[in-house]
Motif scaffolding. Structure first.
Motif, PDB file in Angstrom:
ATOM      1  N   LYS A 159       0.806  -1.239   0.000  1.00  0.00           N
ATOM      2  CA  LYS A 159       0.000   0.000   0.000  1.00  0.00           C
ATOM      3  C   LYS A 159       0.830   1.276   0.000  1.00  0.00           C
ATOM      4  O   LYS A 159       0.295   2.349   0.259  1.00  0.00           O
ATOM      5  N   ILE A 160       2.123   1.179  -0.228  1.00  0.00           N
ATOM      6  CA  ILE A 160       2.936   2.389  -0.355  1.00  0.00           C
ATOM      7  C   ILE A 160       3.218   2.593  -1.839  1.00  0.00           C
ATOM      8  O   ILE A 160       3.688   1.684  -2.519  1.00  0.00           O
ATOM      9  N   SER A 161       2.900   3.795  -2.325  1.00  0.00           N
ATOM     10  CA  SER A 161       3.173   4.103  -3.721  1.00  0.00           C
ATOM     11  C   SER A 161       4.483   4.876  -3.807  1.00  0.00           C
ATOM     12  O   SER A 161       4.623   5.934  -3.206  1.00  0.00           O
ATOM     13  N   LEU A 162       5.452   4.332  -4.533  1.00  0.00           N
ATOM     14  CA  LEU A 162       6.747   5.005  -4.684  1.00  0.00           C
ATOM     15  C   LEU A 162       6.816   5.678  -6.050  1.00  0.00           C
ATOM     16  O   LEU A 162       6.603   5.030  -7.079  1.00  0.00           O
ATOM     17  N   ARG A 163       7.111   6.972  -6.057  1.00  0.00           N
ATOM     18  CA  ARG A 163       7.266   7.698  -7.324  1.00  0.00           C
ATOM     19  C   ARG A 163       8.578   8.481  -7.398  1.00  0.00           C
ATOM     20  O   ARG A 163       8.946   8.980  -8.441  1.00  0.00           O
ATOM     21  N   GLY A 164       9.271   8.604  -6.270  1.00  0.00           N
ATOM     22  CA  GLY A 164      10.555   9.288  -6.253  1.00  0.00           C
ATOM     23  C   GLY A 164      11.669   8.254  -6.176  1.00  0.00           C
ATOM     24  O   GLY A 164      11.555   7.270  -5.435  1.00  0.00           O
ATOM     25  N   LEU A 165      12.736   8.454  -6.954  1.00  0.00           N
ATOM     26  CA  LEU A 165      13.848   7.504  -6.962  1.00  0.00           C
ATOM     27  C   LEU A 165      15.121   8.259  -7.305  1.00  0.00           C
ATOM     28  O   LEU A 165      15.115   9.094  -8.218  1.00  0.00           O
ATOM     29  N   SER A 166      16.191   8.000  -6.562  1.00  0.00           N
ATOM     30  CA  SER A 166      17.454   8.668  -6.836  1.00  0.00           C
ATOM     31  C   SER A 166      18.585   7.702  -6.515  1.00  0.00           C
ATOM     32  O   SER A 166      18.674   7.182  -5.394  1.00  0.00           O
ATOM     33  N   VAL A 167      19.420   7.441  -7.509  1.00  0.00           N
ATOM     34  CA  VAL A 167      20.477   6.447  -7.361  1.00  0.00           C
ATOM     35  C   VAL A 167      21.825   7.178  -7.430  1.00  0.00           C
ATOM     36  O   VAL A 167      22.194   7.713  -8.462  1.00  0.00           O
ATOM     37  N   VAL A 168      22.529   7.202  -6.304  1.00  0.00           N
ATOM     38  CA  VAL A 168      23.767   7.978  -6.205  1.00  0.00           C
ATOM     39  C   VAL A 168      24.915   7.267  -6.902  1.00  0.00           C
ATOM     40  O   VAL A 168      25.629   7.832  -7.715  1.00  0.00           O
ATOM     41  N   ALA A 190      24.346   0.605 -12.277  1.00  0.00           N
ATOM     42  CA  ALA A 190      23.105   0.057 -11.707  1.00  0.00           C
ATOM     43  C   ALA A 190      21.882   0.793 -12.227  1.00  0.00           C
ATOM     44  O   ALA A 190      21.922   1.988 -12.524  1.00  0.00           O
ATOM     45  N   PHE A 191      20.777   0.046 -12.347  1.00  0.00           N
ATOM     46  CA  PHE A 191      19.529   0.622 -12.832  1.00  0.00           C
ATOM     47  C   PHE A 191      18.385   0.085 -11.976  1.00  0.00           C
ATOM     48  O   PHE A 191      18.225  -1.121 -11.830  1.00  0.00           O
ATOM     49  N   PHE A 192      17.608   1.006 -11.396  1.00  0.00           N
ATOM     50  CA  PHE A 192      16.536   0.615 -10.481  1.00  0.00           C
ATOM     51  C   PHE A 192      15.180   1.107 -10.979  1.00  0.00           C
ATOM     52  O   PHE A 192      15.103   2.071 -11.750  1.00  0.00           O
ATOM     53  N   LEU A 193      14.129   0.417 -10.510  1.00  0.00           N
ATOM     54  CA  LEU A 193      12.749   0.831 -10.796  1.00  0.00           C
ATOM     55  C   LEU A 193      11.976   0.825  -9.477  1.00  0.00           C
ATOM     56  O   LEU A 193      12.303   0.042  -8.574  1.00  0.00           O
ATOM     57  N   ALA A 194      10.938   1.669  -9.382  1.00  0.00           N
ATOM     58  CA  ALA A 194      10.095   1.653  -8.181  1.00  0.00           C
ATOM     59  C   ALA A 194       8.658   1.918  -8.580  1.00  0.00           C
ATOM     60  O   ALA A 194       8.395   2.521  -9.629  1.00  0.00           O
ATOM     61  N   GLY A 195       7.716   1.453  -7.732  1.00  0.00           N
ATOM     62  CA  GLY A 195       6.311   1.609  -8.097  1.00  0.00           C
ATOM     63  C   GLY A 195       5.361   1.322  -6.967  1.00  0.00           C
ATOM     64  O   GLY A 195       5.683   1.533  -5.784  1.00  0.00           O
ATOM     65  N   ALA A 196       4.170   0.826  -7.332  1.00  0.00           N
ATOM     66  CA  ALA A 196       3.116   0.573  -6.354  1.00  0.00           C
ATOM     67  C   ALA A 196       3.531  -0.529  -5.385  1.00  0.00           C
ATOM     68  O   ALA A 196       4.416  -1.340  -5.684  1.00  0.00           O
ATOM     69  N   ASN A 197       2.864  -0.563  -4.229  1.00  0.00           N
ATOM     70  CA  ASN A 197       3.138  -1.547  -3.175  1.00  0.00           C
ATOM     71  C   ASN A 197       4.606  -1.590  -2.771  1.00  0.00           C
ATOM     72  O   ASN A 197       5.161  -2.657  -2.517  1.00  0.00           O
ATOM     73  N   GLY A 198       5.201  -0.409  -2.751  1.00  0.00           N
ATOM     74  CA  GLY A 198       6.567  -0.272  -2.276  1.00  0.00           C
ATOM     75  C   GLY A 198       7.575  -1.145  -2.992  1.00  0.00           C
ATOM     76  O   GLY A 198       8.591  -1.526  -2.406  1.00  0.00           O
ATOM     77  N   ARG A 199       7.291  -1.445  -4.266  1.00  0.00           N
ATOM     78  CA  ARG A 199       8.193  -2.354  -4.979  1.00  0.00           C
ATOM     79  C   ARG A 199       9.403  -1.608  -5.535  1.00  0.00           C
ATOM     80  O   ARG A 199       9.265  -0.590  -6.189  1.00  0.00           O
ATOM     81  N   ILE A 200      10.574  -2.125  -5.247  1.00  0.00           N
ATOM     82  CA  ILE A 200      11.808  -1.600  -5.836  1.00  0.00           C
ATOM     83  C   ILE A 200      12.506  -2.784  -6.505  1.00  0.00           C
ATOM     84  O   ILE A 200      12.640  -3.863  -5.906  1.00  0.00           O
ATOM     85  N   ALA A 201      12.898  -2.589  -7.758  1.00  0.00           N
ATOM     86  CA  ALA A 201      13.519  -3.674  -8.516  1.00  0.00           C
ATOM     87  C   ALA A 201      14.807  -3.187  -9.147  1.00  0.00           C
ATOM     88  O   ALA A 201      15.025  -1.984  -9.325  1.00  0.00           O
ATOM     89  N   LYS A 202      15.650  -4.160  -9.482  1.00  0.00           N
ATOM     90  CA  LYS A 202      16.905  -3.856 -10.159  1.00  0.00           C
ATOM     91  C   LYS A 202      16.831  -4.457 -11.547  1.00  0.00           C
ATOM     92  O   LYS A 202      16.390  -5.605 -11.711  1.00  0.00           O
ATOM     93  N   LEU A 203      17.241  -3.692 -12.534  1.00  0.00           N
ATOM     94  CA  LEU A 203      17.252  -4.194 -13.904  1.00  0.00           C
ATOM     95  C   LEU A 203      18.696  -4.429 -14.303  1.00  0.00           C
ATOM     96  O   LEU A 203      19.527  -3.528 -14.193  1.00  0.00           O
ATOM     97  N   SER A 204      19.016  -5.658 -14.715  1.00  0.00           N
ATOM     98  CA  SER A 204      20.384  -5.875 -15.199  1.00  0.00           C
ATOM     99  C   SER A 204      20.357  -6.325 -16.646  1.00  0.00           C
ATOM    100  O   SER A 204      19.382  -6.895 -17.127  1.00  0.00           O
ATOM    101  N   PHE A 205      21.461  -6.072 -17.317  1.00  0.00           N
ATOM    102  CA  PHE A 205      21.505  -6.285 -18.771  1.00  0.00           C
ATOM    103  C   PHE A 205      22.436  -7.439 -19.133  1.00  0.00           C
ATOM    104  O   PHE A 205      23.366  -7.719 -18.413  1.00  0.00           O
TER     105      PHE A 205
END
Ligand SMILES: *[C@@H]1O[C@H](CO)[C@@H](O)[C@H](O)[C@H]1NC(C)=O
Ligand SMILES: *[C@@H]1O[C@H](CO)[C@@H](O)[C@H](O)[C@H]1NC(C)=O
Ligand SMILES: *[C@@H]1O[C@H](CO)[C@@H](O)[C@H](O)[C@H]1NC(C)=O
Ligand SMILES: *[C@@H]1O[C@H](CO)[C@@H](O)[C@H](O)[C@H]1NC(C)=O
Ligand SMILES: *[C@@H]1O[C@H](CO)[C@@H](O)[C@H](O)[C@H]1NC(C)=O
Length: 332
Positions: free
Chosen positions: A30-39, A317-332
């Motif tokens: 139930k947490i919606s994530l829309r802000g993301l910053s990868v240092v 590194a490449f990350f994604l974030a979204g509904a239900n507090g989901r944070i994912a990593k995308l690798s190539f």
């Protein structure tokens, strides 16, 4: 010689369409994530609803979830992180506030506040110490403030007559990526709603993107590092599988050149990011696409919903974030 060339091209194509791996790292119902910053490859911050911040300092292996005290009901639609301890977050409205931490999220200092009715902050963007925040128009003028000190202090930018926003034209607070702080103190932004336009060099340019409704228009813009090319994505979030008029490519010459992709992204998209010279990722509630030709052709790589995607400022590194507090990593 010719045969060798063809072989090399075939091999390259075969390797460039190899599957990208999306790994879900954490979730929070139930947490919606829309802000993301990868240092960098180890430090990632995300922000969202219910006063929530997520922070990882080990490349996403584990996340610390923080609820900002006294802001439990606020939606932090955007975040910019500068290192493992320092970040600014933006809460949209009534009052609009920007908070800053320098102790990894333990305490937050209010660095901006404005309780004007109608004030709604949508996105922030930084180039090193310089940053910009954009908010929905009040009296047909976008609210824009800037900082020169990593968000410690903000100055509202004077409005001019070149940037009058139409009734019903505004900004999406979808992923914190519809405004860009460019070098030489310039800014660039995209609007949506009754109209959808690009603001660049003190002018507003009409975009050939779906518009006319509150749910339509440009959501996000990516600018390449030499500031010569921009890719804009959006669509209609109420019809998120429709692929028509959801992407525009722009050559940022003195007179702008606009073009449309041959194969657009596969649905409404809320965020677009460069990962290298010609490769971009875009995501939205109906999936994730990749382009390896500067945005001309997009390939769907996942049907999973994400609101925001970001490449690390330093590293791969490449990350994604979204509904239900989901944070994912995308690798190539
Ligand atoms: C990320 O930055 C931190 C702090 O500056 C540093 O300690 C760490 O080694 C960096 N990690 C990577 C993978 O670059
Ligand atoms: C977040 O806030 C909403 C509205 O205040 C509430 O209904 C919901 O239960 C909260 N979610 C969590 C995970 O606390
Ligand atoms: C808040 O923003 C409005 C709209 O731009 C402006 O008129 C007002 O002066 C600001 N208030 C403060 C306290 O900065
Ligand atoms: C940005 O785009 C322009 C135009 O396609 C290209 O010439 C330039 O090399 C790109 N810059 C970078 C750093 O990728
Ligand atoms: C996405 O969903 C469609 C329809 O269910 C399916 O055909 C397609 O293979 C899926 N694509 C990916 C990349 O998962």
């Amino acid at each position: 010689m010719q045969i060798v060339k063809i072989l090399v091209v075939t091999l390259f194509l075969a390797s460039s369409i190899k599957a990208q791996k999306i790994e879900l790292l954490t979730k929070q119902d139930k947490i919606s994530l829309r802000g993301l910053s990868v240092v960098n490859d180890s430090i990632t911050w995300a922000s969202g609803s219910n006063g929530t911040i997520a922070r990882s300092i080990n490349g996403g292996k584990t996340f610390e979830w923080i609820t900002v005290k006294d802001y439990e009901k606020r939606d932090f639609r955007d975040i910019e992180a500068f290192d493992a301890n320092t970040a600014v977050i933006m809460a949209v409205a009534e009052p609009a506030v920007i908070l800053k931490t320098t102790d990894a999220g333990k305490t937050w200092k209010k660095v901006f506040e404005n309780s004007t009715k109608g004030m709604f902050l949508d996105a922030m963007n930084f180039d090193e110490n310089n940053g910009v925040v954009i908010g929905d128009p009040i009296d047909n003028k976008a609210f824009i403030a800037s900082t020169k000190d990593q968000g410690n202090s903000w100055q509202e930018i004077e409005k001019n007559k070149e940037d009058t926003i139409k009734n019903g034209e505004a900004f999406f607070a979808a992923s914190g990526t519809n405004v860009k702080q460019l070098k030489d103190d310039k800014i660039l932004y995209v609007t949506g709603g009754t109209d959808s336009r690009l603001f660049y060099n003190q002018k507003l340019y009409a975009l050939d993107i779906i518009k006319g409704e509150e749910s339509t228009g440009a959501n996000s813009v990516a600018v390449n590092s030499s500031q010569q090319n921009a890719v804009i994505v959006g669509g209609d979030f109420k019809h998120d599988t429709v692929s028509t008029k959801n992407c525009v490519l722009v050559n940022l010459h003195t007179s702008l050149v606009f073009s449309l992709p041959k194969t657009p992204p596969h649905g409404y998209r809320s965020c677009v990011t460069y990962i290298s010279k010609d490769t971009l990722i875009t995501c939205g509630t109906s999936g994730i696409d990749i382009s390896t030709d500067g945005g001309m052709n997009w390939k769907l790589i996942s049907n999973e919903s994400f609101h925001v995607c970001q490449k690390t400022k330093k590293g791969d590194a490449f990350f994604l974030a979204g509904a239900n507090g989901r944070i994912a990593k995308l690798s190539f």
